[in-house]
Design an enzyme around this catalytic site. Structure first.
Site, PDB file in Angstrom:
ATOM      1  N   HIS A 127       0.956  -0.706   0.219  1.00 50.60           N
ATOM      2  CA  HIS A 127       0.089   0.199  -0.227  1.00 50.60           C
ATOM      3  C   HIS A 127       0.926   1.459   0.019  1.00 50.60           C
ATOM      4  O   HIS A 127       1.033   1.758   1.064  1.00 50.60           O
ATOM      5  CB  HIS A 127      -0.897   0.148   1.287  1.00 50.60           C
ATOM      6  CG  HIS A 127      -1.902   0.678   1.197  1.00 50.60           C
ATOM      7  ND1 HIS A 127      -3.413   0.536   1.641  1.00 50.60           N
ATOM      8  CD2 HIS A 127      -2.225   2.114   0.398  1.00 50.60           C
ATOM      9  CE1 HIS A 127      -4.602   1.589   1.077  1.00 50.60           C
ATOM     10  NE2 HIS A 127      -3.611   3.108   1.120  1.00 50.60           N
ATOM     11  N   ASN A 171      -2.226  -2.060  -3.792  1.00 49.76           N
ATOM     12  CA  ASN A 171      -3.170  -0.534  -3.550  1.00 49.76           C
ATOM     13  C   ASN A 171      -2.866   0.309  -4.596  1.00 49.76           C
ATOM     14  O   ASN A 171      -1.909   0.361  -4.209  1.00 49.76           O
ATOM     15  CB  ASN A 171      -3.777  -0.984  -2.254  1.00 49.76           C
ATOM     16  CG  ASN A 171      -4.536   0.892  -2.358  1.00 49.76           C
ATOM     17  OD1 ASN A 171      -5.587   0.577  -1.777  1.00 49.76           O
ATOM     18  ND2 ASN A 171      -4.080   2.375  -2.163  1.00 49.76           N
ATOM     19  N   GLU A 172      -3.923  -0.197  -5.643  1.00 46.08           N
ATOM     20  CA  GLU A 172      -3.554   1.733  -6.668  1.00 46.08           C
ATOM     21  C   GLU A 172      -1.941   1.376  -7.346  1.00 46.08           C
ATOM     22  O   GLU A 172      -1.276   2.165  -7.027  1.00 46.08           O
ATOM     23  CB  GLU A 172      -3.372   2.905  -5.745  1.00 46.08           C
ATOM     24  CG  GLU A 172      -5.414   2.441  -5.333  1.00 46.08           C
ATOM     25  CD  GLU A 172      -5.352   4.383  -4.511  1.00 46.08           C
ATOM     26  OE1 GLU A 172      -6.438   4.639  -4.933  1.00 46.08           O
ATOM     27  OE2 GLU A 172      -4.623   4.959  -4.558  1.00 46.08           O
ATOM     28  N   GLU A 226     -12.229   1.679  -1.006  1.00 44.81           N
ATOM     29  CA  GLU A 226     -12.263   2.627  -0.482  1.00 44.81           C
ATOM     30  C   GLU A 226     -12.889   4.155  -1.082  1.00 44.81           C
ATOM     31  O   GLU A 226     -13.522   3.242  -2.537  1.00 44.81           O
ATOM     32  CB  GLU A 226     -10.696   3.162  -1.099  1.00 44.81           C
ATOM     33  CG  GLU A 226      -9.899   2.755  -0.165  1.00 44.81           C
ATOM     34  CD  GLU A 226      -8.492   3.009  -0.833  1.00 44.81           C
ATOM     35  OE1 GLU A 226      -8.039   5.015  -1.126  1.00 44.81           O
ATOM     36  OE2 GLU A 226      -7.645   2.393  -0.021  1.00 44.81           O
ATOM     37  N   TRP A 236     -13.160   5.263   3.789  1.00 45.95           N
ATOM     38  CA  TRP A 236     -12.000   5.050   4.051  1.00 45.95           C
ATOM     39  C   TRP A 236     -12.419   6.635   4.773  1.00 45.95           C
ATOM     40  O   TRP A 236     -12.990   7.868   3.853  1.00 45.95           O
ATOM     41  CB  TRP A 236     -11.295   6.083   2.640  1.00 45.95           C
ATOM     42  CG  TRP A 236      -9.734   6.078   3.172  1.00 45.95           C
ATOM     43  CD1 TRP A 236      -9.489   7.589   2.945  1.00 45.95           C
ATOM     44  CD2 TRP A 236      -8.602   5.882   3.288  1.00 45.95           C
ATOM     45  NE1 TRP A 236      -8.224   7.818   3.746  1.00 45.95           N
ATOM     46  CE2 TRP A 236      -7.668   6.290   3.341  1.00 45.95           C
ATOM     47  CE3 TRP A 236      -8.594   4.692   3.571  1.00 45.95           C
ATOM     48  CZ2 TRP A 236      -6.114   5.907   4.344  1.00 45.95           C
ATOM     49  CZ3 TRP A 236      -7.065   3.425   3.573  1.00 45.95           C
ATOM     50  CH2 TRP A 236      -6.115   4.590   4.175  1.00 45.95           C
ATOM     51  N   PHE A 280     -10.145  13.166   6.315  1.00 47.44           N
ATOM     52  CA  PHE A 280     -10.903  12.045   5.522  1.00 47.44           C
ATOM     53  C   PHE A 280     -11.359  11.249   7.124  1.00 47.44           C
ATOM     54  O   PHE A 280     -12.354  10.146   6.581  1.00 47.44           O
ATOM     55  CB  PHE A 280      -9.899  11.280   4.802  1.00 47.44           C
ATOM     56  CG  PHE A 280     -10.062  11.444   3.120  1.00 47.44           C
ATOM     57  CD1 PHE A 280     -10.556  10.798   2.194  1.00 47.44           C
ATOM     58  CD2 PHE A 280      -8.782  12.312   2.701  1.00 47.44           C
ATOM     59  CE1 PHE A 280     -10.253  11.257   1.139  1.00 47.44           C
ATOM     60  CE2 PHE A 280      -8.072  12.976   1.584  1.00 47.44           C
ATOM     61  CZ  PHE A 280      -8.832  12.401   0.765  1.00 47.44           C
TER      62      PHE A 280
END
Length: 648
Positions: free
Chosen positions: A170, A214-215, A398, A436, A452
């Site tokens: 991540h 992740n991404e 997310e 998220w 967030f």
């Protein structure tokens, strides 16, 4: 999660696609489109259910190791921050301890469990488990004590009735790997697999879902092509463009770092997936997937739609998924915003509102991207797992908004849940939603500026005092009840309108150039705008009747339309037809809300389909077109009362 955009002007439009970061701001708009008195006058039944989710649909909360754990030795993000690469870091108290998740994980875990969610997404820090180069200390996990601690933390989650979704990579890579070109180096595949397989073997009885990456395209872009993430490579404009080169010419044109790194990451995922599904690994029914970053790309011109959008969608939205197709048990999607682009860079619309982190709020785009993946892949045989033969469902891994004031967040959650429900109605197999995030934390290169969290964190106190925001309790209501009502939607939106009318200010974490992250969001505060960004594609309510913000494609602006369990009815009363009701809208709702069937009562009674012998089957529909002309259609109202069944 928020990322700091690049500084290279030519490359900026490419990198921001994957970051959900608009780069400009608009003038303030009037409040006329969203008059709260107009909304309340609709007189909808507040108990009407707009979206409900089945018993197998789950709600969750997400976090990540580099966001919440205390710093480790040679921590890549802390080292980068100390060199000035992270905003809102040096001016933030106790910045290196983040949320103390390593030593006090029960604080975040309890906050999550108390919402009623059933899935807790967390991660492991590769640098913590493998602090030294494998050539020096051997392959696999070197810090066995840390691995045992991760198992303890996973057990804490399980003991509180939640499943564990564990992310292996991540946005954080060990320093020793950075020095050896990271994912550009094929040796990294071996290093990652040796670490990941040992983690999976040790934690197999306490982990329910595995997220390998992740991404990954976001990480590769910002590290190798822009140099704005650790370790902060010095990348020129020419070098940044070369980074994206696909290669070709029978090897005459070399592939850029983006292509090389993404190919290595794709291979690492496929190999881990195959390993996890081998019987010899003793991983019982593994659920292995990725968390893939997606945005809604929109062209500002015809040329942009046929060039920039298509290139962006293929490079950032589809390419990685196609690399791992057949090697996932679920597809995780991370969605935050829309990106409007021109042929030369980012373009912007006055109809879009931005969060404090600079992201365009657009729930309609959420439905669009979910359906894109469903329509593109779900029916293809290649989409099915090569190991199980099953078609992977979609999990929203997310979705969230930076909002310190908690004015936008309630409505943001409501509208994105409505988008998911609509996607399910249209056939998409979405099985879970993970928000998220739990508490305000470190947001990559933007540091501690964007908020967030469902929970506020007081960083002036060493114990990091947590205070749940109102949205924390609203999300708990959804997680436990699995439904969204008219009242939920109206109250959330009236909060936005109230803040706009009152002139309430909010922090903003983008500088005027739209690129630079600010140390303090209150340096350049912004107001709330009454741009109606709510979800406008709701095709029906679960029960009863409701007026939803709704637009026919091509309309100038959204308008309200009655929605029942039978679908949308956008019909106006025909010319020269009169009723004894004071409101034609209420009359049609009373009539159409019974499944679209004609009423059988006496003339003038509720539910009667005729008044003074005049048949209310006749509709008159007005469509406002882009050229401001009004197209009128007349015909017979179909039995379901929906647009699809209107017979002209």
């Amino acid at each position: 999660m928020q990322m700091l955009p690049c500084t290279q002007r030519i490359l900026c439009f490419v990198f921001t696609f994957s970051l959900h970061l608009p780069l400009a701001f608009r003038h303030e708009a009037s409040l006329d489109r969203n008059n709260p008195e107009d909304e309340s006058s609709r007189d909808d039944d507040q108990s009407t259910v707009l979206a409900s989710f089945g018993k197998d649909f789950f709600f969750g909360l997400a976090t990540a190791a580099a966001h919440v754990e205390e710093a480790v030795e040679n921590d890549p993000w802390v080292d980068f921050a100390r060199k000035g690469g992270v905003a809102a870091y040096h001016n933030t108290p106790y910045s290196d301890i983040r949320l103390k998740f390593w030593t006090e994980p029960e604080v975040e875990i309890d906050l999550a469990a108390n919402t009623g969610v059933t899935v807790f997404r967390m991660g492991v820090e590769w640098a913590r488990l493998v602090p030294k180069h494998p050539d020096e200390a051997g392959l696999g996990v070197q810090n066995k004590t840390a691995l045992a601690r991760y198992k303890e933390i996973c057990k804490m989650v399980k003991d509180r009735g939640m499943k564990v979704m564990l992310t292996l990579f991540h946005h954080s890579i060990p320093e020793w790997s950075e020095k050896n070109d990271g994912w550009k180096n094929r040796d990294t595949i071996t290093h990652f697999l040796s670490f990941a397989e040992e983690v999976a073997t040790e934690l197999r009885d306490v982990v329910d879902y595995w997220v390998t990456f992740n991404e990954p395209h976001v990480f590769v872009l910002l590290v190798h092509c822009a140099g704005v993430w650790p370790p902060g490579y010095n990348v020129s404009t020419v070098g940044g463009l070369a980074c994206l080169s696909p290669g070709g010419g029978n090897g005459m044109i070399p592939a850029g770092a983006f292509q090389i790194a993404m190919a290595n990451i794709g291979q690492a995922h496929r190999e881990f997936y195959a390993w996890a599904h081998r019987k010899s690994t003793a991983l019982d029914s593994p659920q292995v997937g990725v968390a893939h970053n997606v945005a809604d790309f929109e062209g500002a011109s015809l040329a942009a739609r046929h060039s920039t959008v298509k290139i962006s969608e293929q490079l950032f939205k589809k390419k990685f998924v196609e690399q791992i197709m057949g090697h996932i048990d679920y597809l995780g999607l991370n969605y935050y915003a829309k990106e409007v682009v021109s042929t030369t860079g980012a373009a912007f619309s006055d109809d879009v509102e931005y969060s404090e982190s600079g992201r365009g709020i657009f729930p309609d785009g959420f439905l669009k991207v979910i359906m894109q993946f469903h329509d593109e892949y779900a029916t293809r045989d290649a989409w099915k797992s090569s190991e199980t033969g099953l078609a992977p469902p979609i999990i929203i891994t997310e979705n969230g908004i930076a909002d310190a004031t908690d004015v936008y967040r309630p409505s943001y959650i409501v509208e994105h849940l409505l988008a998911i429900r609509e996607a399910i109605r249209r056939g998409a197999n979405v099985v879970g939603y993970i928000h998220w995030t739990i508490s305000d934390n470190w947001e990559w290169a933007d540091g501690y500026c964007p908020k967030f969290g469902l929970v506020d964190v007081d960083r002036t106190t060493k114990n990091l005092t947590r205070t749940p925001r109102p949205s924390y309790y609203l999300y708990s209501k959804f997680a436990r009840g699995k439904q969204v009502t008219v009242q939920d939607r109206d109250l959330a939106w009236l909060k936005v309108i109230g803040a706009a009318k009152a002139g309430t200010k909010r922090p903003f974490c983008r500088d005027e150039d739209g690129q630079t992250g600010l140390d303090d969001g209150w340096e350049q505060p912004r107001g709330f705008r009454a741009v109606d960004w709510r979800f406008s594609q709701l095709s029906q309510a679960e029960n009863g009747c409701y007026h939803t913000p709704w637009t026919i494609q091509g309309d100038i602006q959204p308008r309200f339309a009655p929605v029942a369990s039978t679908g949308i009815c956008e019909f106006l009363q025909a010319p020269n037809k009169t009723t004894k009701s004071s409101s034609w809208m209420k009359r049609l709702l009373q009539w159409g809300g019974k499944g679209g069937k004609k009423g059988k009562g006496k003339k003038g009674e509720k539910g009667d389909a005729s008044q003074d012998g005049r048949d209310l089957d006749v509709f008159r529909r007005e469509k406002r077109c882009p050229d401001q002309e009004v197209a009128v259609e007349e015909g017979q109202w179909g039995c379901s009362g929906s647009r699809a069944n209107a017979r002209p």
